[in-house]
Design a protein around this motif. Sequence first.
Motif, PDB file in Angstrom:
ATOM      1  N   ILE A   7      22.843  -0.268 -12.071  1.00 21.77           N
ATOM      2  CA  ILE A   7      22.174  -1.478 -12.107  1.00 21.77           C
ATOM      3  C   ILE A   7      21.508  -1.913 -13.255  1.00 21.77           C
ATOM      4  O   ILE A   7      20.979  -1.082 -13.870  1.00 21.77           O
ATOM      5  CB  ILE A   7      21.371  -1.733 -10.885  1.00 21.77           C
ATOM      6  N   PRO A   8      21.673  -3.077 -13.660  1.00 22.95           N
ATOM      7  CA  PRO A   8      21.161  -3.584 -14.905  1.00 22.95           C
ATOM      8  C   PRO A   8      19.822  -3.508 -15.001  1.00 22.95           C
ATOM      9  O   PRO A   8      19.042  -3.336 -13.959  1.00 22.95           O
ATOM     10  CB  PRO A   8      21.748  -5.217 -15.182  1.00 22.95           C
ATOM     11  N   THR A  12      15.901  -2.751 -12.093  1.00 18.80           N
ATOM     12  CA  THR A  12      15.396  -1.402 -11.819  1.00 18.80           C
ATOM     13  C   THR A  12      14.183  -1.550 -11.283  1.00 18.80           C
ATOM     14  O   THR A  12      13.468  -0.406 -10.997  1.00 18.80           O
ATOM     15  CB  THR A  12      15.370  -0.790 -13.280  1.00 18.80           C
ATOM     16  N   THR A  13      13.292  -2.604 -11.183  1.00 18.17           N
ATOM     17  CA  THR A  13      12.084  -2.828 -10.496  1.00 18.17           C
ATOM     18  C   THR A  13      12.374  -3.252  -9.186  1.00 18.17           C
ATOM     19  O   THR A  13      11.407  -3.803  -8.702  1.00 18.17           O
ATOM     20  CB  THR A  13      11.150  -3.951 -11.416  1.00 18.17           C
ATOM     21  N   GLY A 183       9.813   4.201   1.230  1.00 19.08           N
ATOM     22  CA  GLY A 183      10.644   3.816   0.164  1.00 19.08           C
ATOM     23  C   GLY A 183      11.554   2.479   0.320  1.00 19.08           C
ATOM     24  O   GLY A 183      11.243   1.756   1.424  1.00 19.08           O
ATOM     25  N   THR A 184      12.514   2.068  -0.128  1.00 17.08           N
ATOM     26  CA  THR A 184      13.438   0.791  -0.084  1.00 17.08           C
ATOM     27  C   THR A 184      14.575   1.364   0.298  1.00 17.08           C
ATOM     28  O   THR A 184      15.307   2.350  -0.568  1.00 17.08           O
ATOM     29  CB  THR A 184      13.523   0.228  -1.368  1.00 17.08           C
ATOM     30  N   PHE A 185      15.121   0.595   1.173  1.00 18.35           N
ATOM     31  CA  PHE A 185      16.346   1.084   1.855  1.00 18.35           C
ATOM     32  C   PHE A 185      17.552  -0.067   2.145  1.00 18.35           C
ATOM     33  O   PHE A 185      16.951  -1.079   2.168  1.00 18.35           O
ATOM     34  CB  PHE A 185      15.933   1.721   3.371  1.00 18.35           C
ATOM     35  N   LEU A 186      18.774  -0.155   1.849  1.00 20.80           N
ATOM     36  CA  LEU A 186      19.539  -0.760   1.812  1.00 20.80           C
ATOM     37  C   LEU A 186      20.516  -0.473   3.142  1.00 20.80           C
ATOM     38  O   LEU A 186      20.968   0.520   3.299  1.00 20.80           O
ATOM     39  CB  LEU A 186      20.660  -0.693   0.613  1.00 20.80           C
ATOM     40  N   MET A 203      23.070   3.393   6.015  1.00 20.16           N
ATOM     41  CA  MET A 203      21.825   2.991   5.280  1.00 20.16           C
ATOM     42  C   MET A 203      21.665   3.714   3.894  1.00 20.16           C
ATOM     43  O   MET A 203      22.055   4.949   4.040  1.00 20.16           O
ATOM     44  CB  MET A 203      20.683   3.567   6.041  1.00 20.16           C
ATOM     45  N   SER A 204      21.423   3.060   2.750  1.00 19.95           N
ATOM     46  CA  SER A 204      21.200   3.576   1.618  1.00 19.95           C
ATOM     47  C   SER A 204      19.811   3.835   1.175  1.00 19.95           C
ATOM     48  O   SER A 204      19.024   2.990   1.683  1.00 19.95           O
ATOM     49  CB  SER A 204      22.301   3.265   0.352  1.00 19.95           C
ATOM     50  N   GLN A 205      19.438   4.500   0.155  1.00 21.14           N
ATOM     51  CA  GLN A 205      17.971   4.393  -0.478  1.00 21.14           C
ATOM     52  C   GLN A 205      18.356   3.892  -1.878  1.00 21.14           C
ATOM     53  O   GLN A 205      19.034   4.259  -2.761  1.00 21.14           O
ATOM     54  CB  GLN A 205      17.399   5.852  -0.624  1.00 21.14           C
ATOM     55  N   VAL A 206      17.376   2.902  -1.979  1.00 20.30           N
ATOM     56  CA  VAL A 206      17.318   2.548  -3.535  1.00 20.30           C
ATOM     57  C   VAL A 206      16.264   3.356  -4.451  1.00 20.30           C
ATOM     58  O   VAL A 206      14.957   3.672  -4.002  1.00 20.30           O
ATOM     59  CB  VAL A 206      16.433   1.036  -3.664  1.00 20.30           C
ATOM     60  N   ASN A 207      16.692   4.027  -5.422  1.00 23.31           N
ATOM     61  CA  ASN A 207      15.946   5.089  -6.034  1.00 23.31           C
ATOM     62  C   ASN A 207      15.109   4.267  -7.257  1.00 23.31           C
ATOM     63  O   ASN A 207      15.098   2.958  -7.363  1.00 23.31           O
ATOM     64  CB  ASN A 207      16.978   5.964  -6.681  1.00 23.31           C
ATOM     65  N   ALA A 208      14.252   5.127  -7.713  1.00 26.12           N
ATOM     66  CA  ALA A 208      13.223   4.560  -8.670  1.00 26.12           C
ATOM     67  C   ALA A 208      13.649   3.942  -9.586  1.00 26.12           C
ATOM     68  O   ALA A 208      13.139   2.895 -10.386  1.00 26.12           O
ATOM     69  CB  ALA A 208      12.261   5.712  -9.179  1.00 26.12           C
ATOM     70  N   ASP A 209      14.771   4.399 -10.143  1.00 27.82           N
ATOM     71  CA  ASP A 209      15.460   3.889 -11.433  1.00 27.82           C
ATOM     72  C   ASP A 209      16.295   2.616 -11.110  1.00 27.82           C
ATOM     73  O   ASP A 209      17.126   2.049 -11.825  1.00 27.82           O
ATOM     74  CB  ASP A 209      16.455   4.925 -12.298  1.00 27.82           C
TER      75      ASP A 209
END
Length: 360
Positions: A7-8, A12-13, A183-186, A203-209
């Motif tokens: 992702i651009p 990332t934030t 965390g943040t989840f999609l 459900m996916s997880q949004v990683n720190a990057d």
Amino acid sequence: MSAAKRIPAFATTLALALPCAAPAQDFGPWGNPAPVAAINTSAAEGCPIEAPDGLGLYFASSRPGGQGKLDNWRSRRASIQAEWGTAENLAAPANSPEFDYCPTPLDDGSLLLVSSRQTADDCYPGDTPPEPPTGGPSAGDIFLAHEDATGTWSTPANLGCYPDGPNTAGAEFSPSMVTASAGTFLFFSSNGYPDSQGQDIYMSQVNADGSVSAGVRVTELSTASDDRMPNVRADGLEIVFSSNRAGATPFDQDIYVATRASVTSPWSTPQRLDIATINTAASETRASLSGDGTRLYFGRKLDASDPGDVFVATRSRIAAPIEARPAPTLSAPVLALLALLLACAARCARSMQQMRGSKH
């Protein structure tokens, strides 16, 4: 087609830009829905969802003035109590000549969307999108775009292909993101995973990057029927989605709801919304909850030939019941001290009374 793409930088934030989960709320029953007259036309309208602040309503439509076969549009209003204004097309590159739908606005000005556009990093193994099913758009991937202060959209970025991302060669629908302490989840639905039984909830997880992991099938929400288009309430404790598990045909979609006690708890058994004016003989799809949980938007198609319109139902937020608390208990030493103090007070009262009597 190529493998997953990062992702651009603006995304990332993403995990930090989204709000933390709000305290759990109690709500009254849903009222009868009404058509959202400000945005419904003779063309197709569906996939409705409010912006987190409640001042924008995003939806998909095939009306004239778009960029392609199905576009994402937005209506605005000055306050929660105001009427929706004239809808505007999100324009290129947020929309393309192909099918663009299931818009999901985020707090930081980003937009998740589904698109059948062909890009160098998409997950469909071919040069042209598949033919759309009857009454629906072509299979698409989940993309992320960002709107700057001038209203200009960045080129949507594919979130990545399985097993390095949530997208597949199948159809992904209705991205819904929630942030919690874990965390943040999609959340989304797909029929393209090895364990998919038709459209299922993932459900996916949004990683720190800012990258997004492959989806994991949410077993308590998914069946062998068609379970699609989830949307999670902002506090992460309620989810709505469409399913034909009670119907005889793929077209016969109804809205289901499930809840959970915490964001780490399993979901309850999904229940069909037992409101005759919400779930009808028509097909109700892509339900979504407003940020405060008091408004339920959804699309409705009377039959496969009906373009579809957007409806909204409301409910009241009510105070959570106050838990009954046991009366406080006192230890034996404290009770003994209280008894001594009371005895002393009684003796003092008698002495004062005797003194007053001796003066007369």
